[in-house]
Design a protein around this motif. Structure first.
Motif, PDB file in Angstrom:
ATOM      1  N   VAL A  16      66.619 116.727 -37.860  1.00 37.66           N
ATOM      2  CA  VAL A  16      65.558 116.459 -36.891  1.00 37.66           C
ATOM      3  C   VAL A  16      66.206 115.773 -35.698  1.00 37.66           C
ATOM      4  N   CYS A  17      66.005 116.359 -34.519  1.00 35.37           N
ATOM      5  CA  CYS A  17      66.544 115.816 -33.272  1.00 35.37           C
ATOM      6  C   CYS A  17      65.425 115.697 -32.248  1.00 35.37           C
ATOM      7  N   LEU A  18      65.523 114.709 -31.389  1.00 34.77           N
ATOM      8  CA  LEU A  18      64.589 114.554 -30.285  1.00 34.77           C
ATOM      9  C   LEU A  18      64.771 115.709 -29.308  1.00 34.77           C
ATOM     10  N   ILE A  19      63.665 116.259 -28.818  1.00 34.17           N
ATOM     11  CA  ILE A  19      63.717 117.309 -27.806  1.00 34.17           C
ATOM     12  C   ILE A  19      64.030 116.683 -26.451  1.00 34.17           C
ATOM     13  N   LEU A  20      65.090 117.179 -25.820  1.00 34.90           N
ATOM     14  CA  LEU A  20      65.430 116.739 -24.470  1.00 34.90           C
ATOM     15  C   LEU A  20      64.778 117.616 -23.418  1.00 34.90           C
ATOM     16  N   GLN A  21      64.632 118.911 -23.752  1.00 27.57           N
ATOM     17  CA  GLN A  21      64.005 119.851 -22.839  1.00 27.57           C
ATOM     18  C   GLN A  21      63.335 120.932 -23.653  1.00 27.57           C
ATOM     19  N   GLY A  22      62.075 121.223 -23.329  1.00 25.43           N
ATOM     20  CA  GLY A  22      61.344 122.260 -24.029  1.00 25.43           C
ATOM     21  C   GLY A  22      60.197 121.690 -24.848  1.00 25.43           C
ATOM     22  N   GLU A  23      59.665 122.531 -25.705  1.00 19.10           N
ATOM     23  CA  GLU A  23      58.507 122.167 -26.523  1.00 19.10           C
ATOM     24  C   GLU A  23      58.813 122.413 -27.995  1.00 19.10           C
ATOM     25  N   GLU A  24      57.948 121.878 -28.863  1.00 24.19           N
ATOM     26  CA  GLU A  24      58.149 122.028 -30.309  1.00 24.19           C
ATOM     27  C   GLU A  24      57.886 123.454 -30.773  1.00 24.19           C
ATOM     28  N   ALA A  25      56.990 124.165 -30.110  1.00 23.63           N
ATOM     29  CA  ALA A  25      56.666 125.545 -30.484  1.00 23.63           C
ATOM     30  C   ALA A  25      57.103 126.470 -29.355  1.00 23.63           C
ATOM     31  N   GLY A  26      57.334 127.712 -29.702  1.00 24.49           N
ATOM     32  CA  GLY A  26      57.716 128.687 -28.691  1.00 24.49           C
ATOM     33  C   GLY A  26      59.220 128.810 -28.557  1.00 24.49           C
ATOM     34  N   ALA A  27      59.696 128.910 -27.327  1.00 25.41           N
ATOM     35  CA  ALA A  27      61.131 129.095 -27.060  1.00 25.41           C
ATOM     36  C   ALA A  27      61.934 127.941 -27.648  1.00 25.41           C
ATOM     37  N   PRO A  28      63.170 128.207 -28.100  1.00 23.91           N
ATOM     38  CA  PRO A  28      63.995 127.140 -28.664  1.00 23.91           C
ATOM     39  C   PRO A  28      64.179 125.989 -27.669  1.00 23.91           C
ATOM     40  N   ALA A  29      63.999 124.774 -28.163  1.00 26.99           N
ATOM     41  CA  ALA A  29      64.123 123.569 -27.336  1.00 26.99           C
ATOM     42  C   ALA A  29      65.566 123.074 -27.345  1.00 26.99           C
ATOM     43  N   THR A  30      65.896 122.271 -26.349  1.00 27.43           N
ATOM     44  CA  THR A  30      67.213 121.650 -26.279  1.00 27.43           C
ATOM     45  C   THR A  30      67.162 120.322 -27.031  1.00 27.43           C
ATOM     46  N   PRO A  31      67.933 120.192 -28.120  1.00 23.25           N
ATOM     47  CA  PRO A  31      67.893 118.960 -28.907  1.00 23.25           C
ATOM     48  C   PRO A  31      68.892 117.920 -28.408  1.00 23.25           C
ATOM     49  N   ALA A  32      68.599 116.656 -28.707  1.00 23.77           N
ATOM     50  CA  ALA A  32      69.535 115.566 -28.440  1.00 23.77           C
ATOM     51  C   ALA A  32      70.780 115.755 -29.299  1.00 23.77           C
ATOM     52  N   ALA A  33      71.851 115.092 -28.911  1.00 22.92           N
ATOM     53  CA  ALA A  33      73.128 115.241 -29.612  1.00 22.92           C
ATOM     54  C   ALA A  33      73.210 114.414 -30.892  1.00 22.92           C
ATOM     55  N   PHE A  34      72.228 113.536 -31.136  1.00 23.26           N
ATOM     56  CA  PHE A  34      72.194 112.754 -32.369  1.00 23.26           C
ATOM     57  C   PHE A  34      70.879 113.018 -33.078  1.00 23.26           C
ATOM     58  N   GLY A  35      70.944 113.023 -34.399  1.00 20.91           N
ATOM     59  CA  GLY A  35      69.734 113.241 -35.179  1.00 20.91           C
ATOM     60  C   GLY A  35      69.897 112.685 -36.577  1.00 20.91           C
ATOM     61  N   THR A  36      68.881 112.970 -37.389  1.00 21.32           N
ATOM     62  CA  THR A  36      68.853 112.490 -38.767  1.00 21.32           C
ATOM     63  C   THR A  36      68.502 113.644 -39.688  1.00 21.32           C
ATOM     64  N   GLU A  37      69.199 113.708 -40.801  1.00 21.28           N
ATOM     65  CA  GLU A  37      68.887 114.698 -41.827  1.00 21.28           C
ATOM     66  C   GLU A  37      67.533 114.358 -42.435  1.00 21.28           C
ATOM     67  N   ALA A  38      66.689 115.368 -42.577  1.00 19.98           N
ATOM     68  CA  ALA A  38      65.381 115.204 -43.214  1.00 19.98           C
ATOM     69  C   ALA A  38      65.405 115.914 -44.558  1.00 19.98           C
ATOM     70  N   VAL A  39      64.946 115.226 -45.595  1.00 21.15           N
ATOM     71  CA  VAL A  39      64.798 115.861 -46.905  1.00 21.15           C
ATOM     72  C   VAL A  39      63.314 115.932 -47.226  1.00 21.15           C
ATOM     73  N   ILE A  40      62.928 117.014 -47.862  1.00 22.52           N
ATOM     74  CA  ILE A  40      61.529 117.228 -48.201  1.00 22.52           C
ATOM     75  C   ILE A  40      61.200 116.449 -49.464  1.00 22.52           C
ATOM     76  N   GLU A  41      60.255 115.524 -49.356  1.00 20.52           N
ATOM     77  CA  GLU A  41      59.804 114.748 -50.515  1.00 20.52           C
ATOM     78  C   GLU A  41      58.595 115.382 -51.181  1.00 20.52           C
ATOM     79  N   ASP A  42      57.734 116.014 -50.378  1.00 20.02           N
ATOM     80  CA  ASP A  42      56.512 116.602 -50.920  1.00 20.02           C
ATOM     81  C   ASP A  42      56.017 117.668 -49.947  1.00 20.02           C
ATOM     82  N   PHE A  43      55.209 118.581 -50.447  1.00 20.34           N
ATOM     83  CA  PHE A  43      54.615 119.601 -49.585  1.00 20.34           C
ATOM     84  C   PHE A  43      53.248 119.970 -50.138  1.00 20.34           C
ATOM     85  N   ASP A  44      52.432 120.534 -49.266  1.00 19.24           N
ATOM     86  CA  ASP A  44      51.073 120.928 -49.640  1.00 19.24           C
ATOM     87  C   ASP A  44      50.586 121.929 -48.604  1.00 19.24           C
TER      88      ASP A  44
END
Length: 192
Positions: free
Chosen positions: A47-75
């Motif tokens: 998971v990276c912060l978006i520097l340019q763009g949106e969460e949906a649609g065309a691929p966004a430009t992500p920040a150069a630092f991020g954090t690994e996300a692990v799935i704990e639960d889903f529904d």
């Protein structure tokens, strides 16, 4: 430093911190594929912060630092969309990104060193007191706390960065800092 690895990314308008929880609703095919692949492999995604763009649609430009996300639960939510409960784990630095045919951004990442088990320094004691006050206001159920965690510099820093009303850019600057005491200094300057 740990070696490089390729990681699928989920750019968002938020910063996921180590130990923090995040809920996501998934509806785009590229992210449904990402969740399926992570489920099969038992791996997380970035998971990276978006520097340019949106969460949906065309691929966004992500920040150069991020954090690994692990799935704990889903529904499945009332609207039929897949909902995930994630937890932030390891920090990484993006070395290079690519965009797959389906629009999913992947990155060659270098894992950042794990935080040392350093004790909170006296000059940061005020931050532990502030964190205790914030946790009391939101209730203990939101973040499980053991008495010894309030003595650990990294844990106090991550939880404060998660709870303080700071901007995503400020949170990203905290995420980029490798030294837990320097992180606490940065948080002190943000609340001063």
């Amino acid at each position: 430093m740990p070696s490089d690895e390729n990681l699928p990314l989920f750019p968002l308008h938020t910063v996921l911190l180590p130990g923090a929880a995040l809920s996501l609703r998934i509806f785009e095919r590229r992210y449904l594929d990402l969740v399926r692949d992570c489920g099969r492999s038992g791996r997380g995604f970035g998971v990276c912060l978006i520097l340019q763009g949106e969460e949906a649609g065309a691929p966004a430009t992500p920040a150069a630092f991020g954090t690994e996300a692990v799935i704990e639960d889903f529904d499945t939510g009332p609207d039929g969309l897949l909902t995930l409960r994630l937890r932030g784990k390891r920090r990484f630095h993006v070395q290079r990104t690519r965009i797959r045919d389906n629009g999913l951004v992947t990155a060659d990442v270098q894992w950042r060193a794990l935080d040392p088990d350093d004790v909170l320094r006296p000059e940061h004691g005020l931050l532990a007191t502030l964190l205790q006050t914030l946790l009391a206001q939101i209730g203990d159920a939101a973040i499980a706390v053991t008495p010894t965690q309030m003595d650990h510099a990294a844990w106090v820093g991550w939880r404060l960065a998660e709870l303080l009303p700071i901007t995503a850019a400020q949170r990203l600057s905290v995420l980029q800092e490798d030294d837990p005491h320097a992180r606490l200094d940065r948080l002190l300057s943000l609340i001063a």
